[in-house]
Design an enzyme around this catalytic site. Structure first.
Site, short mmCIF file in Angstrom:
data_model
loop_
_atom_site.label_atom_id
_atom_site.label_comp_id
_atom_site.label_asym_id
_atom_site.label_seq_id
_atom_site.Cartn_x
_atom_site.Cartn_y
_atom_site.Cartn_z
N LYS A 1 -14.61 -4.14 1.95
CA LYS A 1 -15.45 -2.96 1.71
C LYS A 1 -16.93 -3.25 1.92
CE LYS A 1 -12.31 -0.50 -1.40
NZ LYS A 1 -12.18 0.22 -2.69
N GLY A 58 -4.14 3.28 -11.40
CA GLY A 58 -5.04 3.63 -10.32
C GLY A 58 -4.52 4.63 -9.30
N GLY A 106 -14.10 -7.99 -13.42
CA GLY A 106 -14.29 -8.23 -11.99
C GLY A 106 -15.69 -7.87 -11.54
N SER A 162 0.81 -1.22 0.00
CA SER A 162 0.00 0.00 0.00
C SER A 162 0.84 1.27 0.00
CB SER A 162 -0.92 0.01 1.22
OG SER A 162 -1.65 1.21 1.28
#
Length: 418
Positions: A64, A223, A125, A20
């Site tokens: 999420k 992204g 996806g 990350s």
């Protein structure tokens, strides 16, 4: 950077977070503490309900949707999308879920100059990220939106027939994400009408999907802009303030500077190893030498490998070293002179880096310990490899005075490129 009136404890909830960039991004945006909370699913409920665990946090895959039952209130936008990526612990201890991914993905499309209106879109996806992409594309007036999944009606085997007229591809899967680099969910070469590709992955900077798009001349974007812009919006929610959108591009540049590798290519004996060591000292970045990795893998010297098994075998081991080094972030990487002779090393080295070609007059090249240099015509080798070095690199720098001057030129060129 925003300076908060009080110190708050923030962070990111997920399962695997070593890749990350969120801590760097939030460090650029504000001065609160930001941690990585790696949790297994059976640890999730207790962590969220513990009033001492965080004041505000972001949520990433695969949680999420999983966090939603533990929240007291969910924003209208998060309800619509069906996932939460931001949780706020209010003064009374209750938890509110928000979704800043909609804002982030909209910004990604804008920054990538990707038009959705009237386009045929394929979303790869069916997880939480794909729901966000669907919501944004639907609101922007896509002509059609097709979900592609492993077991769905449209899958990775029949997509080339069922959705052959796709114009925009959006990858919402983790396929190609660190540490499983250099794989792609689809073959773009089999989709002749694609004009734009958006990949929600940001590490590596250029996934196999994006490198394929680049080769085919297809507009593409990764992204990172989504990650930074949604983090900017989350930071506003954390602190209850407004941050100008101009901060997004500033933070993107800062994160890229910090996380991208600097890869050195060039003829054997041009000074790559010396320059790499100086760059490492100057920047504080760890140094990886692909020749050292090869020796580590094989347990013997490079001249021994050439003498015993030949060049073809050596190049195979070298490719393994290039793939391992190239997937890292924020490193200085020195390579062997012939690494450019295998085309598949391009993706390995360029996926996450600025590649610098170190030029040096052939008459000044060192031959010591270099099997091909000792036994071959260096001028002929140089003329053959020159187009390869230039194909691999983004920056060319001469090492014609001192290594220190060369290092200064490299850093200046990267900063200017930047």
């Amino acid at each position: 950077m925003i300076t908060g009136k009080k110190q708050i404890r923030c962070g990111l909830i997920g399962r695997t977070l070593s890749h990350s960039f969120s801590p760097q991004i939030h460090r650029e945006l504000a001065d609160y503490s930001y941690y990585l909370f790696e949790l297994e699913e059976n640890e999730l409920e207790a962590f969220i309900k513990d009033s001492n665990s965080f004041d505000a946090c972001n949520v990433t895959i695969p949680y999420k949707k999983a966090v939603m039952p533990y929240l007291d209130e969910i924003s209208e936008e998060a309800e619509k999308i069906g996932s939460v990526n931001t949780i706020l612990r209010r003064e009374d201890g209750t938890l509110r879920g928000e979704n800043t991914d909609y804002y982030g993905f909209s910004y990604l499309l804008h920054r990538g100059n990707i038009s959705i209106t009237g386009k045929k879109v394929a979303i790869l996806g069916t997880g939480g990220a794909s729901v966000t992409a669907y919501a944004v594309c639907s609101d922007l007036g896509a002509e059609s939106i097709t979900f592609v999944s492993r077991t769905g009606e449209v899958n990775y085997q029949n997509v080339y027939d069922v959705a052959a007229d796709t114009e925009v591809v959006i990858n919402c899967t983790p396929v190609g994400m660190y540490p499983h680099n250099e794989i792609s969910p689809i073959e773009l070469s089999r989709m002749p009408y694609v004009e734009s590709v958006a990949d929600m992955i940001y590490n590596p900077k250029k996934t196999k999907l994006l490198l394929d798009a680049q080769r085919l001349g297809i507009n593409n974007v990764n992204g990172l802009s989504m990650l930074v812009s949604q983090a900017k919006r989350a930071c506003e929610l954390f602190l209850g303030c407004h941050i100008d959108d101009s901060e997004i591009d500033r933070v993107i540049r800062a994160v890229e500077q910090e996380t991208q590798n600097i890869v050195l290519v060039g003829m054997p004996g041009c000074g790559k190893s010396t320059i790499a060591k100086l760059l490492s000292q100057k920047t504080g970045r760890a140094l990886i030498d692909t020749d050292d990795l090869i020796v580590e893998y094989e347990g013997r010297s490079i001249p021994e490998i050439f003498a015993t098994d030949g060049e073809e075998y050596f190049r195979g081991v070298e490719h393994r070293a290039a793939a391992e080094a190239g997937k890292q972030s924020g490193k200085i990487i020195a390579t062997g002179g012939g690494i450019v002779t295998r085309e598949d090393n391009y993706d390995s080295l360029c996926q996450n880096a600025t590649v610098v070609f170190i030029k040096r007059d052939v008459s000044r090249l060192s031959r010591g310990g270099r099997p091909l240099s000792q036994n071959g015509d260096l001028e002929q080798m140089y003329q053959k490899r020159l187009p390869m070095y230039r194909q691999f690199c983004e920056v060319e720098v001469s090492n014609d005075t001192t290594p220190e001057n060369c290092v200064r030129r490299i850093l200046d060129a990267i900063l200017e490129k930047g």
